[in-house]
Motif scaffolding. Structure first.
Motif, short mmCIF file in Angstrom:
data_model
loop_
_atom_site.label_atom_id
_atom_site.label_comp_id
_atom_site.label_asym_id
_atom_site.label_seq_id
_atom_site.Cartn_x
_atom_site.Cartn_y
_atom_site.Cartn_z
N ASN A 106 12.65 17.13 -1.19
CA ASN A 106 11.15 17.60 -0.71
C ASN A 106 10.77 16.63 0.41
N GLY A 107 11.86 16.15 1.19
CA GLY A 107 11.82 15.20 2.42
C GLY A 107 13.08 14.49 2.53
N PHE A 108 12.81 13.29 3.24
CA PHE A 108 13.88 12.35 3.62
C PHE A 108 13.50 10.84 3.56
N CYS A 109 13.97 10.08 2.69
CA CYS A 109 13.45 8.77 2.64
C CYS A 109 14.55 7.73 3.05
N GLY A 148 0.83 -1.06 -0.06
CA GLY A 148 0.00 -0.07 -0.03
C GLY A 148 0.73 1.40 -0.07
N PHE A 149 0.30 2.63 -0.16
CA PHE A 149 0.77 3.76 -0.10
C PHE A 149 -0.02 4.54 1.02
N PRO A 150 0.92 5.13 1.82
CA PRO A 150 0.46 5.71 3.07
C PRO A 150 -0.13 7.04 2.65
N SER A 166 0.55 17.63 -0.01
CA SER A 166 -0.46 18.56 -0.63
C SER A 166 -0.55 19.70 -0.07
N VAL A 167 -0.25 19.85 1.41
CA VAL A 167 -0.32 21.17 2.03
C VAL A 167 1.01 21.64 2.35
N GLY A 168 2.10 21.18 1.50
CA GLY A 168 3.37 21.70 1.50
C GLY A 168 4.18 21.48 2.60
N THR A 169 4.12 20.15 3.13
CA THR A 169 4.83 19.92 4.61
C THR A 169 5.56 18.56 4.09
N PRO A 170 7.00 18.84 4.12
CA PRO A 170 8.00 17.74 3.52
C PRO A 170 7.80 16.47 4.73
N VAL A 171 8.08 15.40 4.30
CA VAL A 171 7.82 14.05 5.05
C VAL A 171 9.36 13.46 5.47
N ILE A 172 9.51 12.69 6.53
CA ILE A 172 10.53 11.98 6.62
C ILE A 172 9.88 10.41 6.82
N VAL A 173 10.26 9.64 5.76
CA VAL A 173 9.70 8.16 5.67
C VAL A 173 10.75 7.33 5.49
N ASN A 174 10.53 5.92 5.91
CA ASN A 174 11.21 4.82 5.43
C ASN A 174 10.80 4.38 4.27
N THR A 223 9.24 2.22 2.09
CA THR A 223 8.56 0.89 1.97
C THR A 223 7.32 1.36 0.71
N GLY A 224 7.05 0.54 0.29
CA GLY A 224 6.13 0.54 -0.85
C GLY A 224 6.77 1.29 -1.99
N ASP A 225 5.93 2.13 -2.78
CA ASP A 225 6.83 3.10 -3.51
C ASP A 225 7.36 4.65 -3.17
N LEU A 226 7.33 4.78 -1.93
CA LEU A 226 7.44 6.15 -1.23
C LEU A 226 8.93 6.82 -1.89
N SER A 227 9.95 5.95 -2.20
CA SER A 227 11.18 6.49 -2.89
C SER A 227 10.82 7.10 -4.13
#
Length: 130
Positions: free
Chosen positions: A64-67, A32-34, A42-50, A52-56
């Motif tokens: 635009n964040g950190f993977c 899945g995709f979170p 969509s509100v302009g907030t960058p994300v820190i994710v690991n 998983t899925g297609d996040l990269s």
């Protein structure tokens, strides 16, 4: 918190410096995709994710964040947080801008609404002609 109206959730995401979404490295996380990633961006907030899925495919380090790695270590997360603390306000604002642009390009339903509309009309017209 019980039911929270969508606008309040969007406002909380918008007011955050970063969204942090770390998912366990298991089968469900890759299927899945979170949607929270799309909400933050969509509100302009960058994300820190690991990764998983297609996040990269959507989250690029320092752009635009950190993977981070799938099986993230405390040291890796600590390193990213320290690098964020050393960023200027301008650099963070650029991350926010880039996150919003990725969301507009990749997650905004309006981008594909004309194509979907034509498809649905075509299917309905074909069905009616039977």
């Amino acid at each position: 918190h019980g039911h929270v109206p969508h606008e309040e959730i969007s406002e909380a995401c918008r007011n955050s410096d970063f969204g942090i979404i770390i998912r366990p490295d298991r089968r469900q996380s890759h299927a899945g995709f979170p949607t929270k990633v799309a909400e933050y961006m969509s509100v302009g907030t960058p994300v820190i994710v690991n990764d998983t899925g297609d996040l990269s495919l959507y989250v690029n380090d320092s752009e635009n964040g950190f993977c981070l790695q799938r099986n993230i270590s405390i040291e890796e997360l600590e390193s990213v947080l320290k690098s964020i603390l050393s960023m200027s306000k301008e650099e963070i604002n650029q991350l926010r801008l880039n996150a919003r642009q990725v969301a507009q390009k990749s997650f905004d339903y309006r981008r594909n609404s004309k194509i979907l509309n034509r498809l649905l009309i075509s299917v309905v017209e074909e069905y009616k002609s039977r």
